[in-house]
Design a protein around this motif. Structure first.
Motif, PDB file in Angstrom:
ATOM      1  N   ARG A 131       0.843  -1.189   0.000  1.00  0.00           N
ATOM      2  CA  ARG A 131       0.000   0.000   0.000  1.00  0.00           C
ATOM      3  C   ARG A 131       0.882   1.243   0.000  1.00  0.00           C
ATOM      4  N   SER A 132       0.513   2.216  -0.786  1.00  0.00           N
ATOM      5  CA  SER A 132       1.281   3.448  -0.889  1.00  0.00           C
ATOM      6  C   SER A 132       0.963   4.377   0.281  1.00  0.00           C
ATOM      7  N   THR A 133       1.800   5.371   0.466  1.00  0.00           N
ATOM      8  CA  THR A 133       1.621   6.358   1.531  1.00  0.00           C
ATOM      9  C   THR A 133       1.216   7.697   0.939  1.00  0.00           C
ATOM     10  N   THR A 134       0.130   8.237   1.461  1.00  0.00           N
ATOM     11  CA  THR A 134      -0.302   9.577   1.071  1.00  0.00           C
ATOM     12  C   THR A 134       0.382  10.593   1.975  1.00  0.00           C
ATOM     13  N   GLY A 135       1.001  11.599   1.374  1.00  0.00           N
ATOM     14  CA  GLY A 135       1.635  12.649   2.151  1.00  0.00           C
ATOM     15  C   GLY A 135       1.364  14.001   1.526  1.00  0.00           C
ATOM     16  N   TYR A 136       0.980  14.971   2.347  1.00  0.00           N
ATOM     17  CA  TYR A 136       0.755  16.313   1.812  1.00  0.00           C
ATOM     18  C   TYR A 136       0.999  17.358   2.900  1.00  0.00           C
ATOM     19  N   CYS A 137       1.254  18.584   2.470  1.00  0.00           N
ATOM     20  CA  CYS A 137       1.375  19.748   3.338  1.00  0.00           C
ATOM     21  C   CYS A 137       0.515  20.851   2.752  1.00  0.00           C
ATOM     22  N   VAL A 138      -0.238  21.535   3.585  1.00  0.00           N
ATOM     23  CA  VAL A 138      -1.097  22.628   3.144  1.00  0.00           C
ATOM     24  C   VAL A 138      -0.571  23.932   3.734  1.00  0.00           C
ATOM     25  N   PHE A 139      -0.336  24.910   2.864  1.00  0.00           N
ATOM     26  CA  PHE A 139       0.154  26.217   3.291  1.00  0.00           C
ATOM     27  C   PHE A 139      -0.924  27.260   3.037  1.00  0.00           C
ATOM     28  N   PHE A 140      -1.043  28.188   3.972  1.00  0.00           N
ATOM     29  CA  PHE A 140      -1.959  29.317   3.810  1.00  0.00           C
ATOM     30  C   PHE A 140      -1.223  30.586   4.211  1.00  0.00           C
ATOM     31  N   GLY A 141      -1.115  31.525   3.266  1.00  0.00           N
ATOM     32  CA  GLY A 141      -0.375  32.745   3.545  1.00  0.00           C
ATOM     33  C   GLY A 141       1.094  32.483   3.840  1.00  0.00           C
ATOM     34  N   GLY A 142       1.641  31.429   3.233  1.00  0.00           N
ATOM     35  CA  GLY A 142       3.035  31.092   3.473  1.00  0.00           C
ATOM     36  C   GLY A 142       3.279  30.313   4.746  1.00  0.00           C
ATOM     37  N   ASN A 143       2.220  29.990   5.481  1.00  0.00           N
ATOM     38  CA  ASN A 143       2.353  29.270   6.747  1.00  0.00           C
ATOM     39  C   ASN A 143       1.822  27.841   6.621  1.00  0.00           C
ATOM     40  N   LEU A 144       2.547  26.900   7.185  1.00  0.00           N
ATOM     41  CA  LEU A 144       2.105  25.508   7.206  1.00  0.00           C
ATOM     42  C   LEU A 144       0.972  25.356   8.210  1.00  0.00           C
ATOM     43  N   ALA A 168      -6.505  13.527  -4.304  1.00  0.00           N
ATOM     44  CA  ALA A 168      -7.894  13.613  -3.859  1.00  0.00           C
ATOM     45  C   ALA A 168      -7.978  13.950  -2.379  1.00  0.00           C
ATOM     46  N   GLN A 169      -7.129  13.298  -1.564  1.00  0.00           N
ATOM     47  CA  GLN A 169      -7.136  13.594  -0.127  1.00  0.00           C
ATOM     48  C   GLN A 169      -6.645  15.008   0.138  1.00  0.00           C
ATOM     49  N   SER A 170      -5.645  15.449  -0.621  1.00  0.00           N
ATOM     50  CA  SER A 170      -5.137  16.815  -0.465  1.00  0.00           C
ATOM     51  C   SER A 170      -6.218  17.827  -0.823  1.00  0.00           C
ATOM     52  N   THR A 171      -6.952  17.555  -1.906  1.00  0.00           N
ATOM     53  CA  THR A 171      -8.024  18.448  -2.318  1.00  0.00           C
ATOM     54  C   THR A 171      -9.115  18.529  -1.260  1.00  0.00           C
ATOM     55  N   SER A 172      -9.438  17.396  -0.641  1.00  0.00           N
ATOM     56  CA  SER A 172     -10.443  17.390   0.433  1.00  0.00           C
ATOM     57  C   SER A 172     -10.021  18.298   1.577  1.00  0.00           C
ATOM     58  N   GLU A 173      -8.741  18.221   1.956  1.00  0.00           N
ATOM     59  CA  GLU A 173      -8.237  19.049   3.052  1.00  0.00           C
ATOM     60  C   GLU A 173      -8.251  20.528   2.667  1.00  0.00           C
ATOM     61  N   VAL A 174      -7.833  20.832   1.448  1.00  0.00           N
ATOM     62  CA  VAL A 174      -7.818  22.222   0.985  1.00  0.00           C
ATOM     63  C   VAL A 174      -9.228  22.794   0.956  1.00  0.00           C
ATOM     64  N   MET A 175     -10.206  22.019   0.478  1.00  0.00           N
ATOM     65  CA  MET A 175     -11.581  22.497   0.403  1.00  0.00           C
ATOM     66  C   MET A 175     -12.160  22.709   1.796  1.00  0.00           C
ATOM     67  N   TRP A 176     -11.777  21.845   2.754  1.00  0.00           N
ATOM     68  CA  TRP A 176     -12.255  22.016   4.133  1.00  0.00           C
ATOM     69  C   TRP A 176     -11.728  23.321   4.728  1.00  0.00           C
ATOM     70  N   ILE A 177     -10.436  23.582   4.536  1.00  0.00           N
ATOM     71  CA  ILE A 177      -9.848  24.814   5.055  1.00  0.00           C
ATOM     72  C   ILE A 177     -10.470  26.033   4.362  1.00  0.00           C
ATOM     73  N   HIS A 178     -10.694  25.913   3.048  1.00  0.00           N
ATOM     74  CA  HIS A 178     -11.321  27.012   2.300  1.00  0.00           C
ATOM     75  C   HIS A 178     -12.713  27.302   2.832  1.00  0.00           C
ATOM     76  N   ASN A 179     -13.520  26.266   3.054  1.00  0.00           N
ATOM     77  CA  ASN A 179     -14.880  26.457   3.563  1.00  0.00           C
ATOM     78  C   ASN A 179     -14.865  27.020   4.981  1.00  0.00           C
ATOM     79  N   LEU A 180     -13.904  26.567   5.783  1.00  0.00           N
ATOM     80  CA  LEU A 180     -13.783  27.057   7.158  1.00  0.00           C
ATOM     81  C   LEU A 180     -13.512  28.559   7.168  1.00  0.00           C
TER      82      LEU A 180
END
Length: 235
Positions: A131-144, A168-180
């Motif tokens: 099984r592969s590993t999903t890894g992502y980092c989300v930055f907002f305004g230059g901040n992790l 897909a998982q990264s997009t889900s996280e980005v959309m959650w932060i955007h909606n928040l």
């Protein structure tokens, strides 16, 4: 206060002078914002109704220590991932005599990854299971602001599929932060930039035609393409 739709533990209130946020988990509460008078009034109300105590500036929350400093990103030092590169873990030897203690230790390590992105990857490793590993980092305004490293729940039939699942998982996280942010009154810039180093996965995301190479990928992963067409994500 208004209950957040994106996060049910968050409440917020706009006033003439600013905004107040309240985050609650069982009996732990964090209050912040730029409406000083409103915050004082809220704390007074909570004390009168629930006899809450004001512990002052945030120092601990859910076992996590919070420290403020003026050090910028240029003043930080890089940290190596505490794991030997290309190490293959295998099942061997006798089983651990106390499995409950083992599970508790693993659970604590998983909790530590909330504030320690440098240990997120090695903690998520197990004996070889294809099984592969999903890894992502989300930055907002230059901040992790968010990160993740976790084994995928299924075995992918190609590297493009595993990379696409990570997108897909990264997009889900980005959309959650955007909606928040959006429901709190902040306009996050769109489209959000999604970076991926797999050309096949990028082509699958941008190609509106389902072809032979994507037949084995579940439909729920293709919402990345939907967000791209809506202009909320760009790759």
């Amino acid at each position: 206060m208004v209950k957040g739709k994106s996060d049910h533990s968050m409440f917020y209130k706009w006033s003439k002078t600013g905004i107040i946020w309240l985050v609650v988990y069982v009996d732990d509460i964090v209050i912040t914002g730029n409406d000083t008078e409103g915050i004082l009034s809220l704390k007074s109300f909570l004390h009168s109704q629930f006899q809450t105590k004001d512990l002052g500036p945030l120092k601990y929350f859910l076992g996590i220590e919070v420290m403020k400093s003026k050090t910028g990103k240029l003043g930080t030092k890089p940290c190596n991932t505490p794991m030997i590169p290309n190490l293959q873990l295998t099942k061997e030897g006798e089983l651990f005599e106390d499995p409950e203690r083992y599970r508790r230790l693993v659970g604590k390590l998983n909790y530590l990854t909330v504030t320690r992105p440098d240990i997120a990857y090695p903690i998520g490793q197990a004996p070889k299971d294809r099984r592969s590993t999903t890894g992502y980092c989300v930055f907002f305004g230059g901040n992790l602001v968010s990160w993740k490293s976790k084994k995928q729940s299924v075995v992918s039939r190609s590297s493009a599929e595993s990379e696409y699942r990570a997108m897909a998982q990264s997009t889900s996280e980005v959309m959650w932060i955007h909606n928040l942010l959006y429901e709190s009154g902040f306009k996050a810039p769109i489209p959000a930039k999604l970076w991926c180093d797999n050309q096949s996965a990028l082509h699958i995301a941008s190609n509106p035609v389902f072809h032979e190479q994507t037949m084995h990928i579940e439909i729920d992963c293709h919402f990345v393409r939907e967000k791209i067409q809506q202009g909320l994500i760009s790759t």
